[in-house]
Enzyme design. Structure first.
Site, short mmCIF file in Angstrom:
data_model
loop_
_atom_site.label_atom_id
_atom_site.label_comp_id
_atom_site.label_asym_id
_atom_site.label_seq_id
_atom_site.Cartn_x
_atom_site.Cartn_y
_atom_site.Cartn_z
N ASP A 50 0.84 -1.20 0.00
CA ASP A 50 0.00 0.00 0.00
C ASP A 50 0.87 1.25 0.00
O ASP A 50 1.67 1.46 0.91
CB ASP A 50 -0.90 0.01 1.24
CG ASP A 50 -1.77 1.24 1.32
OD1 ASP A 50 -2.95 1.15 0.91
OD2 ASP A 50 -1.29 2.29 1.78
N TYR A 55 2.90 9.98 -0.66
CA TYR A 55 4.05 9.42 0.05
C TYR A 55 5.36 9.70 -0.67
O TYR A 55 6.43 9.64 -0.04
CB TYR A 55 3.91 7.90 0.22
CG TYR A 55 2.74 7.44 1.03
CD1 TYR A 55 1.95 8.33 1.76
CD2 TYR A 55 2.39 6.09 1.07
CE1 TYR A 55 0.87 7.88 2.49
CE2 TYR A 55 1.32 5.64 1.80
CZ TYR A 55 0.54 6.53 2.50
OH TYR A 55 -0.53 6.08 3.22
N LYS A 80 -3.02 5.83 -3.84
CA LYS A 80 -4.11 6.74 -3.47
C LYS A 80 -3.97 8.07 -4.21
O LYS A 80 -2.86 8.61 -4.33
CB LYS A 80 -4.11 7.00 -1.96
CG LYS A 80 -4.10 5.74 -1.12
CD LYS A 80 -4.03 6.05 0.36
CE LYS A 80 -3.64 4.83 1.15
NZ LYS A 80 -2.21 4.48 1.02
#
Length: 276
Positions: A50, A55, A80
């Site tokens: 994930d 990030y 995401k």
């Protein structure tokens, strides 16, 4: 969920299987640190990785997956959409380029900045274009889920939420289940804060397990997929050693009692929202 249960996945609304335990790479530095963590996890047997656009480490995740020797189709890969952007479809294409893969297994709206509905058409476009097998949400409250369901053409598959015995968002998990959405737990260890709690430690000692294993197992027994984060090989191994034991009812009740949220249906505490 029994300790000897061979079912190590949950079935999502789109028919795909999401592993019950994966590696999260939030706050993992891009480069060798991230690559090592992902490679170690895949070597240990993890099949869920994930990451997120926010990030800044998608490229490292992609390199680690390619270097692992594990076939891409055996890995469940999530990223995401950063909602400070405008176009989830276009940003998914950029993520795929950074990750070096042709598709995502799951693409989530990272948080409901600007409201819970505006980004969803772009998420659906990414799905319809074949960029991702599934789409979902993260940090959405029960009320925000209901708003989204009123306008969605494709049902959200997952809601990724902060979840642990100390943030036992039972009302939110119930809302997800009622909507056919699988809840997924991030920060199950409280970014390490919960590991030293005396109740957790007592239960771990009695079970012959570590506090981290107890916290992860608790979330699994609540029906969630769980994505603990670590960059240390031995902890990555430890966090995956949760399939061969089960917490008894008394232990579950003692952990439930640690909740500080009144089993809320909110995704974050009132002062915990980092978006406006």
């Amino acid at each position: 969920m029994a300790a000897n249960d061979a079912q190590l996945t949950r079935t999502l609304s789109n028919g795909t299987e999401i592993p019950l335990v994966g590696l999260g790479v939030w706050q993992v530095q891009d480069g060798p640190e991230c690559e090592r963590a992902v490679e170690w996890a895949l070597e240990e047997g993890y099949r869920l990785i994930d990451t997120a656009q926010a990030y800044g480490n998608e490229s490292s995740v992609g390199r680690a997956i390619r270097n692992s020797g594990v076939p891409r189709e055996e890995i469940f890969l999530t990223t995401k959409f950063y909602p400070g952007g405008r176009d989830p479809h276009a940003e998914a294409e950029k993520s795929l380029e950074r990750l070096g893969t042709d598709y995502l297994d799951l693409y989530l709206i990272h948080w409901p900045q600007g409201g819970p509905t505006w980004a969803w058409p772009g998420m659906e476009q990414a799905s319809e274009a074949g960029l991702t097998k599934g789409i979902g949400i993260s940090n959405f409250s029960a009320g925000e889920i209901q708003e989204l369901l009123k306008v969605s053409q494709i049902q959200p598959a997952v809601n990724q939420i902060q979840f642990s015995p100390f943030e036992y968002r039972a009302g939110l998990v119930e809302a997800c289940e009622e909507a056919g959405i699988v809840a997924q737990a991030y920060s199950p260890l409280g970014t390490g804060r919960h590991l030293g709690d005396p109740v957790v430690d007592r239960i771990a000692s009695a079970a012959g397990r570590t506090p981290a294993q107890v916290l992860i197992r608790w979330a699994m027994q609540k029906g969630l997929s769980v994505i603990p984060k670590s960059t240390h090989r031995e902890r990555i191994q430890e966090n995956f050693g949760v399939f061969d034991f089960e917490l008894d009812d008394d232990s579950i009740a003692a952990l439930d009692a640690l909740d500080t949220t009144r089993q809320t249906s909110e995704a974050l505490s009132r002062d915990g929202k980092w978006w406006s």
